[in-house]
Design a protein around this motif. Structure first.
Motif, PDB file in Angstrom:
ATOM      1  N   GLU A 162      41.451  49.389  31.410  1.00 27.56           N
ATOM      2  CA  GLU A 162      42.367  48.293  31.678  1.00 27.56           C
ATOM      3  C   GLU A 162      43.277  48.820  32.769  1.00 27.56           C
ATOM      4  O   GLU A 162      43.839  49.902  32.641  1.00 27.56           O
ATOM      5  CB  GLU A 162      43.185  47.948  30.427  1.00 27.56           C
ATOM      6  N   ARG A 163      43.387  48.048  33.835  1.00 27.61           N
ATOM      7  CA  ARG A 163      44.147  48.578  34.956  1.00 27.61           C
ATOM      8  C   ARG A 163      45.635  48.260  34.814  1.00 27.61           C
ATOM      9  O   ARG A 163      46.014  47.165  34.439  1.00 27.61           O
ATOM     10  CB  ARG A 163      43.587  48.012  36.247  1.00 27.61           C
ATOM     11  N   GLN A 164      46.466  49.237  35.114  1.00 23.85           N
ATOM     12  CA  GLN A 164      47.923  49.050  35.133  1.00 23.85           C
ATOM     13  C   GLN A 164      48.442  48.358  33.881  1.00 23.85           C
ATOM     14  O   GLN A 164      49.259  47.453  33.955  1.00 23.85           O
ATOM     15  CB  GLN A 164      48.328  48.274  36.399  1.00 23.85           C
ATOM     16  N   MET A 165      47.976  48.798  32.733  1.00 19.22           N
ATOM     17  CA  MET A 165      48.370  48.131  31.494  1.00 19.22           C
ATOM     18  C   MET A 165      49.398  48.912  30.684  1.00 19.22           C
ATOM     19  O   MET A 165      49.790  48.506  29.606  1.00 19.22           O
ATOM     20  CB  MET A 165      47.144  47.866  30.625  1.00 19.22           C
ATOM     21  N   TYR A 173      53.039  52.509  36.723  1.00 20.06           N
ATOM     22  CA  TYR A 173      51.903  51.964  35.967  1.00 20.06           C
ATOM     23  C   TYR A 173      50.857  53.033  35.708  1.00 20.06           C
ATOM     24  O   TYR A 173      50.615  53.901  36.549  1.00 20.06           O
ATOM     25  CB  TYR A 173      51.235  50.838  36.757  1.00 20.06           C
TER      26      TYR A 173
ATOM     27  N   ASN B  97      54.289  43.864  30.188  1.00 22.21           N
ATOM     28  CA  ASN B  97      53.626  44.508  31.326  1.00 22.21           C
ATOM     29  C   ASN B  97      53.256  43.516  32.435  1.00 22.21           C
ATOM     30  O   ASN B  97      52.465  43.836  33.312  1.00 22.21           O
ATOM     31  CB  ASN B  97      52.411  45.305  30.858  1.00 22.21           C
ATOM     32  N   ALA B  99      51.370  41.039  32.640  1.00 24.17           N
ATOM     33  CA  ALA B  99      49.954  40.676  32.755  1.00 24.17           C
ATOM     34  C   ALA B  99      49.750  39.367  32.007  1.00 24.17           C
ATOM     35  O   ALA B  99      50.264  39.204  30.905  1.00 24.17           O
ATOM     36  CB  ALA B  99      49.084  41.770  32.152  1.00 24.17           C
ATOM     37  N   ASN B 134      52.076  40.785  37.612  1.00 24.68           N
ATOM     38  CA  ASN B 134      51.433  41.928  38.256  1.00 24.68           C
ATOM     39  C   ASN B 134      49.922  41.835  38.187  1.00 24.68           C
ATOM     40  O   ASN B 134      49.218  42.365  39.029  1.00 24.68           O
ATOM     41  CB  ASN B 134      51.883  43.229  37.601  1.00 24.68           C
ATOM     42  N   GLN B 135      49.445  41.161  37.156  1.00 22.73           N
ATOM     43  CA  GLN B 135      47.987  41.058  37.038  1.00 22.73           C
ATOM     44  C   GLN B 135      47.555  39.846  36.226  1.00 22.73           C
ATOM     45  O   GLN B 135      48.261  39.397  35.325  1.00 22.73           O
ATOM     46  CB  GLN B 135      47.415  42.354  36.486  1.00 22.73           C
ATOM     47  N   ASN B 137      44.226  38.324  34.057  1.00 21.77           N
ATOM     48  CA  ASN B 137      42.977  38.716  33.407  1.00 21.77           C
ATOM     49  C   ASN B 137      42.138  37.499  33.029  1.00 21.77           C
ATOM     50  O   ASN B 137      42.682  36.441  32.717  1.00 21.77           O
ATOM     51  CB  ASN B 137      43.276  39.500  32.123  1.00 21.77           C
ATOM     52  N   ARG B 157      37.873  41.670  39.466  1.00 21.91           N
ATOM     53  CA  ARG B 157      37.081  42.880  39.306  1.00 21.91           C
ATOM     54  C   ARG B 157      36.716  43.091  37.845  1.00 21.91           C
ATOM     55  O   ARG B 157      37.550  42.861  36.961  1.00 21.91           O
ATOM     56  CB  ARG B 157      37.905  44.073  39.800  1.00 21.91           C
ATOM     57  N   ASP B 159      36.309  45.187  34.693  1.00 16.01           N
ATOM     58  CA  ASP B 159      36.908  46.441  34.223  1.00 16.01           C
ATOM     59  C   ASP B 159      36.137  47.095  33.082  1.00 16.01           C
ATOM     60  O   ASP B 159      36.318  48.276  32.803  1.00 16.01           O
ATOM     61  CB  ASP B 159      38.331  46.198  33.703  1.00 16.01           C
ATOM     62  N   ARG B 178      35.573  42.012  30.690  1.00 12.34           N
ATOM     63  CA  ARG B 178      36.984  41.914  31.063  1.00 12.34           C
ATOM     64  C   ARG B 178      37.134  41.980  32.583  1.00 12.34           C
ATOM     65  O   ARG B 178      36.695  42.946  33.213  1.00 12.34           O
ATOM     66  CB  ARG B 178      37.781  43.096  30.486  1.00 12.34           C
ATOM     67  N   SER B 180      39.907  41.553  35.927  1.00 10.98           N
ATOM     68  CA  SER B 180      41.317  41.513  36.294  1.00 10.98           C
ATOM     69  C   SER B 180      41.485  41.383  37.801  1.00 10.98           C
ATOM     70  O   SER B 180      40.588  41.738  38.586  1.00 10.98           O
ATOM     71  CB  SER B 180      42.045  42.773  35.809  1.00 10.98           C
ATOM     72  N   LEU B 182      44.701  42.325  40.454  1.00 13.33           N
ATOM     73  CA  LEU B 182      46.049  42.862  40.594  1.00 13.33           C
ATOM     74  C   LEU B 182      46.757  42.162  41.750  1.00 13.33           C
ATOM     75  O   LEU B 182      46.117  41.645  42.679  1.00 13.33           O
ATOM     76  CB  LEU B 182      46.013  44.368  40.872  1.00 13.33           C
TER      77      LEU B 182
END
Ligand code: COA
Ligand code: COA
Lengths: 188, 191
Positions: A162-165, A173, B97, B99, B134-135, B137, B157, B159, B178, B180, B182
Motif C-alpha cells: 500500500e503506497r504512502q499509507m 509517508y 492519511n 486516502a 493524497n491518494q 484507491n 497503478r 499495488d 488494489r 491507487s 497518488l
C-alpha cells in the motif's frame, strides 16, 4: 461464524512471555519505555514523537478501558521475564470478512529473542481457534526488515504493498508491504 | 480530521452526464435499475442480493441523506441523458492519511460507452483539487475485468491483491486487486 471480543485479560504465551491488557500497565511505565525508545520507534511509528505525553497515555488507556468489551481493537502490554518490554494489538473483530490485523512494537533492548514472533503466533492461534477469524494481516514498511521478518518467519504470504499509507515520526509517508495468513494455510 | 472540505452536491461530467446526490433519485427508480441488473451486480457487489428490495433502496437513500456532507461516505447518482444510469461514491473521506476510495456500478444498457471512466476522472479532479487528498484507491475483484479496466484506463497503478476480501451478492468472498493513484501522479497525468 461469530467473533466475540473481549480477548482474554491475560495470555500466557510461554514460560517467558505474558500479555496483559495494555491499560493495566501504569501509564508512567508506558511513557518511560516509549521515551527511552523514541528514536527506535519513531522510524516506523508516527505517534512516537518527542511530545508523546503522560496525559496522552492516560487518555488513551481510559478510552481503551471503556471500549475493551466491545472494541474492534484490543491491545496488550508484553512482559518478558516479568519485565514490560513492548506492546501488541489486534483489530478487526468487526470485519465482515473475519480479517484481523496485528500491530506491534518492542523495546530496542528486548529485540533478538523471538519475543514478538512468539507473541504474534499466540494471537494468531487465539484468533483462528477461539474467534473464528478467516485471515490475519500484518503490514510493515518495506525498509522495516525486522518487522517484515516476523510474518515471513510465520509463513505469511506477501500480497503487495500500500503506497504512502503510514507516516513515521517525522511525518514522512511510508509505504506498507502487506502480508496475510489464511486460516486454511495456518499450520496450527 | 476536521480540516476536510466537503465534496460538492453536484458535478457536471460532460454534456450528457452529471452526478447528483443519490437520494435525489426516487428509490423506486433506483430499485428498478438495480432489480433489472441484479445478478450482474450481485456477482461483485454485496448489496445486490437476491432479496434486495424497494425498502432497502429507501433505507439506503435515507442513510445517504443523513450522512451527506459529513465525513465517511458520499454517494452520487450517475445521470446520463436525463436518466438514472448508476452510482459512484467516495468512501473514507476524513481519514487521517488523506486516502479515499471510490466505487461504482452502472446499468448494463449504459455499459461500454466510457461513462464510468469519465465519472472516475471527474471524481479524481474533485478529490485532488477540492478535497486535497493524497491518494485515491479503487478495489476490484481480481476477475472483474471491466472494473479493473476502468482503473487502468484512468491511470491507476496496481499495488497488489488482498485475498478473500470482497463480499459479493451471494455471500462469497473474492480476492481484490488494489489500485491507487497518488497526488503527484495525477498532477503528472494532467499535464
Ligand atoms: C519489529 C520488531 C518488533 C521486531 O523485533 P525482533 O526482536 O526483531 O523480533 P522477534 O522478537 O520476533 O525476534 C526475532 C529475532 O529473535 C531470534 N529468535 C530467538 N529465539 C526465537 C524464537 N523462539 N522464535 C523466533 N525468533 C527467535 C530470531 O532469530 C531473530 O533474530 P535476528 O533478528 O537476529 O534475526 C522491533 O524491531 C520493533 O519494535 N521495531 C520498532 C517498531 C516497529 O517497527 N514496529 C512494527 C511496525 S510495522
Ligand atoms: C465495472 C463497470 C462500472 C464498468 O463499466 P464500463 O461501461 O465497462 O466502463 P466505462 O464506462 O469506462 O466504459 C468503458 C468501455 O467503453 C468504451 N468507450 C467508449 N467511449 C469511451 C470513452 N470516451 N472513454 C473511455 N471508454 C470509452 C471503452 O472502450 C470500453 O469498452 P470495452 O469494455 O468494450 O473495452 C460495469 O461493468 C459494472 O457496473 N459492472 C458491474 C458492477 C461492478 O462490478 N462494479 C465495480 C465493482 S469494483
Amino acid at each position: 461464524m461469530s467473533i466475540e471480543p473481549p480477548l482474554p485479560t491475560e495470555i500466557q504465551v510461554d514460560d517467558e512471555i505474558s500479555l496483559r491488557r495494555m491499560f493495566d500497565t501504569p501509564a508512567e511505565e508506558v511513557h518511560a519505555l516509549v521515551h527511552r525508545n523514541m528514536e527506535h520507534l519513531g522510524r516506523f511509528l508516527g505517534w512516537a514523537t518527542p511530545d508523546y505525553g503522560l496525559e496522552g497515555v492516560r487518555e488513551f488507556q481510559r478510552n481503551k478501558r471503556a471500549k475493551w468489551s466491545k472494541s474492534e481493537e484490543q491491545g496488550y502490554s508484553i512482559y518478558f521475564k516479568d519485565e514490560y518490554v513492548g506492546a501488541i494489538g489486534m483489530r478487526g473483530f468487526d470485519s465482515p470478512v473475519q480479517a484481523a490485523s496485528i500491530g506491534y512494537w518492542l523495546s530496542e533492548h528486548a529485540q533478538g529473542s523471538g519475543v514478538m514472533t512468539r507473541s504474534v503466533a499466540a494471537l494468531i492461534k487465539l484468533g483462528f481457534e477461539a474467534y473464528d477469524l478467516n485471515q490475519v494481516i500484518i503490514k510493515a514498511a518495506p525498509e522495516n526488515i525486522r518487522s517484515r521478518a516476523i510474518p515471513e518467519r510465520l509463513g505469511f504470504t506477501a500480497t503487495g504493498a500500500e503506497r504512502q499509507m503510514a507516516k513515521n515520526a517525522k511525518g514522512e509517508y511510508l509505504d506498507l508491504v502487506t502480508y496475510s495468513l489464511l486460516k486454511s494455510e495456518w499450520a496450527g | 480530521m476536521s480540516d476536510w472540505p466537503v465534496p460538492p452536491d453536484e458535478m457536471v461530467v460532460d454534456d450528457e452526464t452529471r452526478l447528483r446526490p443519490v437520494f435525489e433519485s426516487p428509490p423506486e427508480q433506483m430499485y428498478s435499475l438495480i432489480d433489472a441488473n441484479r445478478s450482474r451486480l450481485g456477482r461483485y457487489l454485496q448489496f445486490a442480493t437476491p432479496e434486495y428490495s424497494l425498502e432497502d433502496a429507501r433505507e439506503y437513500a435515507r442513510q445517504c441523506r443523513d450522512k451527506w456532507g459529513r465525513q465517511g461516505e458520499q454517494s452520487y447518482a450517475i445521470i446520463h441523458g436525463g436518466q438514472l444510469a448508476g452510482t459512484i461514491g467516495i468512501l473514507r473521506f476524513g481519514s487521517d492519511n488523506r486516502a479515499v476510495e471510490i466505487g461504482y456500478w452502472i446499468g448494463v444498457e449504459f455499459e461500454g460507452r466510457g461513462i464510468v471512466t469519465a465519472c472516475v476522472e471527474k471524481m479524481l479532479e474533485m478529490c485532488f483539487d477540492r478535497l486535497a487528498v493524497n491518494q485515491v484507491n479503487i478495489g476490484a475483484a481480481v476477475d472483474n475485468r471491466r472494473s479493473r479496466a476502468v482503473a487502468e484506463r484512468a491511470g491507476f497503478r496496481l499495488d497488489g491483491v488482498t485475498r478473500q476480501w470482497l463480499v459479493n451478492g451471494s455471500g462469497g468472498l473474492d480476492d481484490m486487486a488494489r489500485y491507487s493513484m497518488l497526488r503527484n501522479e495525477w498532477l503528472e497525468l494532467r499535464r
